[in-house]
Design a protein around this motif. Structure first.
Motif, PDB file in Angstrom:
ATOM      1  N   ILE A 140     -33.034  41.049  99.537  1.00  0.00           N
ATOM      2  CA  ILE A 140     -32.898  42.407 100.065  1.00  0.00           C
ATOM      3  C   ILE A 140     -33.791  42.583 101.290  1.00  0.00           C
ATOM      4  O   ILE A 140     -34.961  42.195 101.286  1.00  0.00           O
ATOM      5  N   ASP A 141     -33.218  43.120 102.348  1.00  0.00           N
ATOM      6  CA  ASP A 141     -33.948  43.389 103.583  1.00  0.00           C
ATOM      7  C   ASP A 141     -34.523  44.802 103.496  1.00  0.00           C
ATOM      8  O   ASP A 141     -33.815  45.793 103.680  1.00  0.00           O
ATOM      9  N   ARG A 142     -35.818  44.904 103.221  1.00  0.00           N
ATOM     10  CA  ARG A 142     -36.455  46.212 103.052  1.00  0.00           C
ATOM     11  C   ARG A 142     -36.467  47.001 104.362  1.00  0.00           C
ATOM     12  O   ARG A 142     -36.338  48.222 104.363  1.00  0.00           O
ATOM     13  N   LYS A 143     -36.617  46.301 105.482  1.00  0.00           N
ATOM     14  CA  LYS A 143     -36.617  46.998 106.765  1.00  0.00           C
ATOM     15  C   LYS A 143     -35.250  47.622 107.029  1.00  0.00           C
ATOM     16  O   LYS A 143     -35.147  48.717 107.580  1.00  0.00           O
ATOM     17  N   GLY A 144     -34.193  46.905 106.616  1.00  0.00           N
ATOM     18  CA  GLY A 144     -32.850  47.443 106.794  1.00  0.00           C
ATOM     19  C   GLY A 144     -32.624  48.697 105.967  1.00  0.00           C
ATOM     20  O   GLY A 144     -32.063  49.682 106.453  1.00  0.00           O
ATOM     21  N   LEU A 145     -33.066  48.665 104.702  1.00  0.00           N
ATOM     22  CA  LEU A 145     -32.936  49.845 103.841  1.00  0.00           C
ATOM     23  C   LEU A 145     -33.740  51.013 104.392  1.00  0.00           C
ATOM     24  O   LEU A 145     -33.302  52.165 104.341  1.00  0.00           O
ATOM     25  N   LYS A 146     -34.916  50.722 104.919  1.00  0.00           N
ATOM     26  CA  LYS A 146     -35.748  51.780 105.480  1.00  0.00           C
ATOM     27  C   LYS A 146     -35.098  52.369 106.727  1.00  0.00           C
ATOM     28  O   LYS A 146     -35.152  53.582 106.963  1.00  0.00           O
ATOM     29  N   LYS A 147     -34.448  51.526 107.509  1.00  0.00           N
ATOM     30  CA  LYS A 147     -33.807  51.992 108.739  1.00  0.00           C
ATOM     31  C   LYS A 147     -32.649  52.935 108.445  1.00  0.00           C
ATOM     32  O   LYS A 147     -32.467  53.949 109.138  1.00  0.00           O
ATOM     33  N   VAL A 148     -31.861  52.633 107.396  1.00  0.00           N
ATOM     34  CA  VAL A 148     -30.714  53.492 107.064  1.00  0.00           C
ATOM     35  C   VAL A 148     -31.103  54.609 106.100  1.00  0.00           C
ATOM     36  O   VAL A 148     -30.247  55.374 105.660  1.00  0.00           O
ATOM     37  N   ARG A 149     -32.402  54.662 105.729  1.00  0.00           N
ATOM     38  CA  ARG A 149     -32.933  55.719 104.859  1.00  0.00           C
ATOM     39  C   ARG A 149     -32.176  55.772 103.522  1.00  0.00           C
ATOM     40  O   ARG A 149     -31.734  56.833 103.078  1.00  0.00           O
ATOM     41  N   MET A 150     -32.071  54.608 102.888  1.00  0.00           N
ATOM     42  CA  MET A 150     -31.363  54.524 101.609  1.00  0.00           C
ATOM     43  C   MET A 150     -32.311  54.026 100.522  1.00  0.00           C
ATOM     44  O   MET A 150     -32.855  52.925 100.634  1.00  0.00           O
ATOM     45  N   PRO A 151     -32.522  54.812  99.458  1.00  0.00           N
ATOM     46  CA  PRO A 151     -33.356  54.343  98.347  1.00  0.00           C
ATOM     47  C   PRO A 151     -32.680  53.212  97.592  1.00  0.00           C
ATOM     48  O   PRO A 151     -31.463  53.042  97.634  1.00  0.00           O
ATOM     49  N   MET A 152     -33.491  52.437  96.862  1.00  0.00           N
ATOM     50  CA  MET A 152     -32.987  51.253  96.186  1.00  0.00           C
ATOM     51  C   MET A 152     -31.927  51.585  95.141  1.00  0.00           C
ATOM     52  O   MET A 152     -30.901  50.885  95.025  1.00  0.00           O
ATOM     53  N   ASN A 153     -32.124  52.657  94.364  1.00  0.00           N
ATOM     54  CA  ASN A 153     -31.153  52.984  93.310  1.00  0.00           C
ATOM     55  C   ASN A 153     -29.794  53.357  93.894  1.00  0.00           C
ATOM     56  O   ASN A 153     -28.751  53.013  93.345  1.00  0.00           O
ATOM     57  N   GLU A 154     -29.799  54.035  95.035  1.00  0.00           N
ATOM     58  CA  GLU A 154     -28.526  54.367  95.673  1.00  0.00           C
ATOM     59  C   GLU A 154     -27.839  53.110  96.210  1.00  0.00           C
ATOM     60  O   GLU A 154     -26.616  52.958  96.096  1.00  0.00           O
ATOM     61  N   PHE A 155     -28.628  52.207  96.774  1.00  0.00           N
ATOM     62  CA  PHE A 155     -28.065  50.960  97.288  1.00  0.00           C
ATOM     63  C   PHE A 155     -27.448  50.133  96.167  1.00  0.00           C
ATOM     64  O   PHE A 155     -26.336  49.595  96.305  1.00  0.00           O
ATOM     65  N   LEU A 156     -28.134  50.048  95.034  1.00  0.00           N
ATOM     66  CA  LEU A 156     -27.599  49.295  93.896  1.00  0.00           C
ATOM     67  C   LEU A 156     -26.313  49.931  93.363  1.00  0.00           C
ATOM     68  O   LEU A 156     -25.400  49.228  92.922  1.00  0.00           O
ATOM     69  N   SER A 157     -26.241  51.250  93.422  1.00  0.00           N
ATOM     70  CA  SER A 157     -25.019  51.912  92.959  1.00  0.00           C
ATOM     71  C   SER A 157     -23.850  51.583  93.881  1.00  0.00           C
ATOM     72  O   SER A 157     -22.718  51.396  93.420  1.00  0.00           O
ATOM     73  N   HIS A 158     -24.089  51.486  95.191  1.00  0.00           N
ATOM     74  CA  HIS A 158     -23.033  51.090  96.129  1.00  0.00           C
ATOM     75  C   HIS A 158     -22.561  49.668  95.830  1.00  0.00           C
ATOM     76  O   HIS A 158     -21.362  49.377  95.916  1.00  0.00           O
ATOM     77  N   LEU A 159     -23.495  48.796  95.496  1.00  0.00           N
ATOM     78  CA  LEU A 159     -23.121  47.419  95.169  1.00  0.00           C
ATOM     79  C   LEU A 159     -22.293  47.364  93.902  1.00  0.00           C
ATOM     80  O   LEU A 159     -21.336  46.582  93.798  1.00  0.00           O
ATOM     81  N   ARG A 160     -22.634  48.198  92.904  1.00  0.00           N
ATOM     82  CA  ARG A 160     -21.860  48.208  91.659  1.00  0.00           C
ATOM     83  C   ARG A 160     -20.438  48.695  91.913  1.00  0.00           C
ATOM     84  O   ARG A 160     -19.487  48.211  91.300  1.00  0.00           O
ATOM     85  N   VAL A 161     -20.299  49.668  92.818  1.00  0.00           N
ATOM     86  CA  VAL A 161     -18.958  50.143  93.177  1.00  0.00           C
ATOM     87  C   VAL A 161     -18.138  49.004  93.781  1.00  0.00           C
ATOM     88  O   VAL A 161     -16.931  48.891  93.544  1.00  0.00           O
ATOM     89  N   LYS A 162     -18.806  48.136  94.539  1.00  0.00           N
ATOM     90  CA  LYS A 162     -18.138  46.978  95.132  1.00  0.00           C
ATOM     91  C   LYS A 162     -17.894  45.864  94.125  1.00  0.00           C
ATOM     92  O   LYS A 162     -17.210  44.882  94.442  1.00  0.00           O
ATOM     93  N   GLY A 163     -18.446  46.011  92.897  1.00  0.00           N
ATOM     94  CA  GLY A 163     -18.230  45.000  91.861  1.00  0.00           C
ATOM     95  C   GLY A 163     -19.343  43.983  91.743  1.00  0.00           C
ATOM     96  O   GLY A 163     -19.142  42.925  91.125  1.00  0.00           O
ATOM     97  N   PHE A 164     -20.529  44.269  92.287  1.00  0.00           N
ATOM     98  CA  PHE A 164     -21.645  43.330  92.233  1.00  0.00           C
ATOM     99  C   PHE A 164     -22.814  43.973  91.488  1.00  0.00           C
ATOM    100  O   PHE A 164     -23.266  45.055  91.843  1.00  0.00           O
ATOM    101  N   THR A 165     -23.291  43.292  90.475  1.00  0.00           N
ATOM    102  CA  THR A 165     -24.426  43.796  89.688  1.00  0.00           C
ATOM    103  C   THR A 165     -25.700  43.010  89.957  1.00  0.00           C
ATOM    104  O   THR A 165     -26.778  43.436  89.545  1.00  0.00           O
ATOM    105  N   ASP A 166     -25.590  41.876  90.621  1.00  0.00           N
ATOM    106  CA  ASP A 166     -26.754  41.028  90.899  1.00  0.00           C
ATOM    107  C   ASP A 166     -26.787  40.720  92.385  1.00  0.00           C
ATOM    108  O   ASP A 166     -25.838  40.162  92.945  1.00  0.00           O
ATOM    109  N   THR A 167     -27.895  41.066  93.043  1.00  0.00           N
ATOM    110  CA  THR A 167     -28.016  40.847  94.478  1.00  0.00           C
ATOM    111  C   THR A 167     -28.082  39.364  94.829  1.00  0.00           C
ATOM    112  O   THR A 167     -27.812  38.983  95.977  1.00  0.00           O
ATOM    113  N   GLN A 168     -28.416  38.511  93.866  1.00  0.00           N
ATOM    114  CA  GLN A 168     -28.503  37.079  94.147  1.00  0.00           C
ATOM    115  C   GLN A 168     -27.144  36.451  94.416  1.00  0.00           C
ATOM    116  O   GLN A 168     -27.055  35.350  94.953  1.00  0.00           O
TER     117      GLN A 168
END
Length: 235
Positions: free
Chosen positions: A96-124
């Protein structure tokens, strides 16, 4: 009558100007596109309150021409990066690129929820995830975790056929009949064979084998078939 006429002119002009702009959903709009829509709607709404309808429509046309010129110029790479933002990388090779998340002003829980919508539960499992300039998140999985494609198995897949609608909501689609070189009499005859009336048909499509599939407004009685169970129905 003057108020109704003025409102009609404003609505019609706004519709035509937006049609000239081109097809684009709100979710696909860039910040530049949204600014254009806000300015345009503010200008064309002025005649509803004031009497300067000609002046307002002139300004609206100028804004549309200005927007179209900038869009055409944005096809050149140098101006494109000025008008539109670059995609922001949020995951690189599973990290996970923390600088990228900070730039788009997105908290981690919201980002993980977007990934789950895409069908991914593991960032690895993700090779790259980016926030596009439209605000949507695109995810590219690692090769070993992506869905299996027919080409991976050396399978030859026949072309997908899209059924062509001939009747929608009880109305015959004449231009599709003309495209298929079919006569209205053939369609009426096929509908009659099925014991249906055109006005009662919700959808009728021309299938790949040349047959007519009919979906009417009536629900079939499936005789307690569990696949057609409706929760909450009074049994």
């Amino acid at each position: 009558m003057e108020i109704i006429f003025r409102a009609f002119i404003v609505f019609t002009a706004g519709y035509l100007l937006l049609r000239i702009t081109g097809k684009k959903a709100v979710s696909q709009m860039h910040s530049f596109d949204l600014l254009y829509i806000f300015v345009l709607t503010n200008i064309i709404s002025m005649p509803v309150e004031d009497d300067h309808i000609g002046k307002a429509l002139t300004y609206a046309v100028i804004i549309v021409v200005f927007y179209k010129v900038l869009i055409r110029l944005s096809l050149h790479n140098k101006l494109r990066w000025i008008l539109y933002e670059r995609p922001t990388v949020l995951i690189r090779n599973g990290d996970i690129d923390r600088k990228g998340l900070k730039k788009v002003r997105m908290p981690m829980n919201e980002f993980l929820s977007h990934l789950r919508v895409k069908g991914f539960t593991d960032t690895q499992y993700i090779a790259m995830a980016t926030m596009e300039e439209t605000g949507s998140i695109s995810v590219i999985p690692k090769s070993e975790y992506r869905p299996v494609q027919p080409n991976d198995l050396n399978l030859r897949i026949r072309k997908e056929y899209v059924p062509i609608p001939l009747i929608m909501d009880g109305q015959i689609i004449y231009h599709n009949l003309k495209y298929l070189q079919l006569k209205q009499s053939w369609l009426i005859n096929e509908v009659g064979k099925a014991g249906e009336n055109v006005e009662n048909i919700m959808l009728a499509t021309y299938s790949e084998n040349g047959e007519l599939f009919i979906d009417n407004n009536e629900l079939q009685n499936h005789k307690n078939d569990p696949y057609y169970y409706e929760p909450g129905t009074d049994n």
